[in-house]
Scaffold this motif. Structure first.
Motif, PDB file in Angstrom:
ATOM      1  N   ASN A 148       0.826  -1.194   0.000  1.00 48.63           N
ATOM      2  CA  ASN A 148       0.000   0.000   0.000  1.00 48.63           C
ATOM      3  C   ASN A 148       0.867   1.254   0.000  1.00 48.63           C
ATOM      4  O   ASN A 148       1.915   1.305   0.635  1.00 48.63           O
ATOM      5  CB  ASN A 148      -0.917   0.009   1.228  1.00 48.63           C
ATOM      6  CG  ASN A 148      -1.967  -1.080   1.148  1.00 48.63           C
ATOM      7  OD1 ASN A 148      -2.307  -1.518   0.058  1.00 48.63           O
ATOM      8  ND2 ASN A 148      -2.472  -1.502   2.298  1.00 48.63           N
ATOM      9  N   GLY A 149       0.387   2.257  -0.691  1.00 43.71           N
ATOM     10  CA  GLY A 149       1.089   3.536  -0.717  1.00 43.71           C
ATOM     11  C   GLY A 149       1.898   3.766  -1.973  1.00 43.71           C
ATOM     12  O   GLY A 149       2.337   4.882  -2.235  1.00 43.71           O
ATOM     13  N   TRP A 150       2.106   2.722  -2.776  1.00 47.07           N
ATOM     14  CA  TRP A 150       2.885   2.871  -4.001  1.00 47.07           C
ATOM     15  C   TRP A 150       1.993   3.302  -5.161  1.00 47.07           C
ATOM     16  O   TRP A 150       0.930   2.743  -5.386  1.00 47.07           O
ATOM     17  CB  TRP A 150       3.575   1.561  -4.370  1.00 47.07           C
ATOM     18  CG  TRP A 150       4.829   1.305  -3.587  1.00 47.07           C
ATOM     19  CD1 TRP A 150       4.955   0.565  -2.458  1.00 47.07           C
ATOM     20  CD2 TRP A 150       6.131   1.820  -3.878  1.00 47.07           C
ATOM     21  NE1 TRP A 150       6.253   0.573  -2.010  1.00 47.07           N
ATOM     22  CE2 TRP A 150       7.003   1.336  -2.872  1.00 47.07           C
ATOM     23  CE3 TRP A 150       6.646   2.643  -4.876  1.00 47.07           C
ATOM     24  CZ2 TRP A 150       8.360   1.648  -2.835  1.00 47.07           C
ATOM     25  CZ3 TRP A 150       8.005   2.949  -4.846  1.00 47.07           C
ATOM     26  CH2 TRP A 150       8.845   2.456  -3.824  1.00 47.07           C
ATOM     27  N   GLN A 151       2.473   4.295  -5.881  1.00 52.14           N
ATOM     28  CA  GLN A 151       1.833   4.692  -7.128  1.00 52.14           C
ATOM     29  C   GLN A 151       2.745   4.267  -8.266  1.00 52.14           C
ATOM     30  O   GLN A 151       3.955   4.539  -8.236  1.00 52.14           O
ATOM     31  CB  GLN A 151       1.616   6.213  -7.172  1.00 52.14           C
ATOM     32  CG  GLN A 151       0.920   6.706  -8.432  1.00 52.14           C
ATOM     33  CD  GLN A 151       0.767   8.213  -8.458  1.00 52.14           C
ATOM     34  OE1 GLN A 151       1.342   8.918  -7.624  1.00 52.14           O
ATOM     35  NE2 GLN A 151       0.011   8.727  -9.410  1.00 52.14           N
TER      36      GLN A 151
ATOM     37  N   ASN B 138       6.464   6.381  -3.805  1.00 53.32           N
ATOM     38  CA  ASN B 138       5.887   6.179  -2.479  1.00 53.32           C
ATOM     39  C   ASN B 138       6.395   7.302  -1.583  1.00 53.32           C
ATOM     40  O   ASN B 138       7.554   7.293  -1.165  1.00 53.32           O
ATOM     41  CB  ASN B 138       6.263   4.817  -1.921  1.00 53.32           C
ATOM     42  CG  ASN B 138       5.533   4.494  -0.631  1.00 53.32           C
ATOM     43  OD1 ASN B 138       4.836   5.332  -0.080  1.00 53.32           O
ATOM     44  ND2 ASN B 138       5.704   3.269  -0.145  1.00 53.32           N
ATOM     45  N   LYS B 139       5.525   8.277  -1.341  1.00 48.55           N
ATOM     46  CA  LYS B 139       5.896   9.477  -0.587  1.00 48.55           C
ATOM     47  C   LYS B 139       7.065  10.161  -1.301  1.00 48.55           C
ATOM     48  O   LYS B 139       6.956  10.562  -2.429  1.00 48.55           O
ATOM     49  CB  LYS B 139       6.226   9.107   0.854  1.00 48.55           C
ATOM     50  CG  LYS B 139       5.031   8.512   1.603  1.00 48.55           C
ATOM     51  CD  LYS B 139       5.402   8.134   3.028  1.00 48.55           C
ATOM     52  CE  LYS B 139       4.195   7.533   3.739  1.00 48.55           C
ATOM     53  NZ  LYS B 139       4.511   7.125   5.130  1.00 48.55           N
TER      54      LYS B 139
END
Length: 267
Positions: A7-10, A26-27
């Motif tokens: 989760n959190g990865w584009q 990711n961030k």
């Protein structure tokens, strides 16, 4: 495409690629993602030829996904291909025992002068077969093939286009896109680059820079042989694609090469 990352990865596809390369975000972290890269990538990373390999994962689909350090930078311009940074990195590639060992372990193709000549003659257009210059050069190459022992073959990139040389913002040079890598005479790689980017009157100087001042007559002769074959293959390919202007340019270049031998920096 769903790469099933945490989760959190584009994941964004990279323009111009064939659907196998992505940017992962990711961030504040960015990585270069690629599906089904060759295991050879690990050796390239260890030798600092490509950006650092961070991790490798096997996906639910069975595909392998690799993540490399993301590098902001640019491709080299054509006129930068004569630089010492290029010759130094190519020399390291051609003299790495690790790269050679790994490529052989994964079944890397070994390519000989005889096989390359066969690629030219196979399916050759009858007009090119009868062309006086092309016929003469091809017969000369067939009669006098390089004698380098296979034990001295090294890893060759096989596609030294200037767009495959990446200069990072921190001025670190990398050589990427290794899908065409083979085991062959390093003179093959060298001639490919020189034919495209190095002025003929600078060949001796470029080769001497590559060889770190230990340039031999044997290497010069092998580079000449592969350069002529490279041009023959380009001429054949341009003819097949209907690119007659490019074909004629290479015929002119081949004629110049045939009339002036490389020597003493005045090739």
């Amino acid at each position: 495409m769903n790469l099933n990352l945490e989760n959190g990865w584009q994941v964004l596809p990279i323009d111009g690629d064939t659907g196998t390369a992505y940017m992962g975000i990711n961030k504040d972290e960015r990585v270069f993602l690629k599906r089904n890269s060759s295991p050879f990538l690990a050796a390239l990373s260890i030798e600092h030829i490509v950006p650092r390999l961070i991790w490798t994962k096997t996906m639910v689909s069975g595909d392998t996904l690799t993540a490399q350090e993301w590098m902001n930078g640019r491709c080299l311009a054509k006129d930068e291909m004569c630089s010492e940074e290029v010759t130094s990195l190519l020399y390291r590639v051609h003299h790495s025992e690790l790269l050679k060992k790994m490529l052989l372990q994964i079944g890397g193709q070994i390519v000989t002068p005889y096989e390359l000549l066969n690629r030219y003659f196979r399916g050759l257009d009858s007009d090119l077969r009868r062309h006086p210059l092309l016929k003469s050069v091809a017969n000369q190459l067939r009669a006098c093939q390089p004698k380098l022992e296979r034990s001295n073959y090294e890893v060759c990139h096989g596609d030294l286009n200037h767009k495959n040389w990446l200069m990072s913002d921190s001025e670190k040079l990398y050589l990427v896109d290794w899908e065409s890598a083979i085991i062959a005479d390093p003179a093959m790689d060298i001639s490919m680059l020189m034919c495209q980017y190095v002025p003929r009157n600078s060949w001796y100087q470029w080769l001497n820079q590559y060889a770190k001042g230990n340039l031999t007559e044997d290497l010069c002769e092998r580079v000449e042989w592969y350069a002529k074959l490279y041009l023959l293959l380009n001429i054949k390919n341009s003819r097949m694609r209907g690119r007659f202007h490019e074909m004629n340019q290479d015929i002119v270049k081949l004629n110049e090469f045939s009339n002036k031998k490389l020597s003493n920096g005045k090739g």
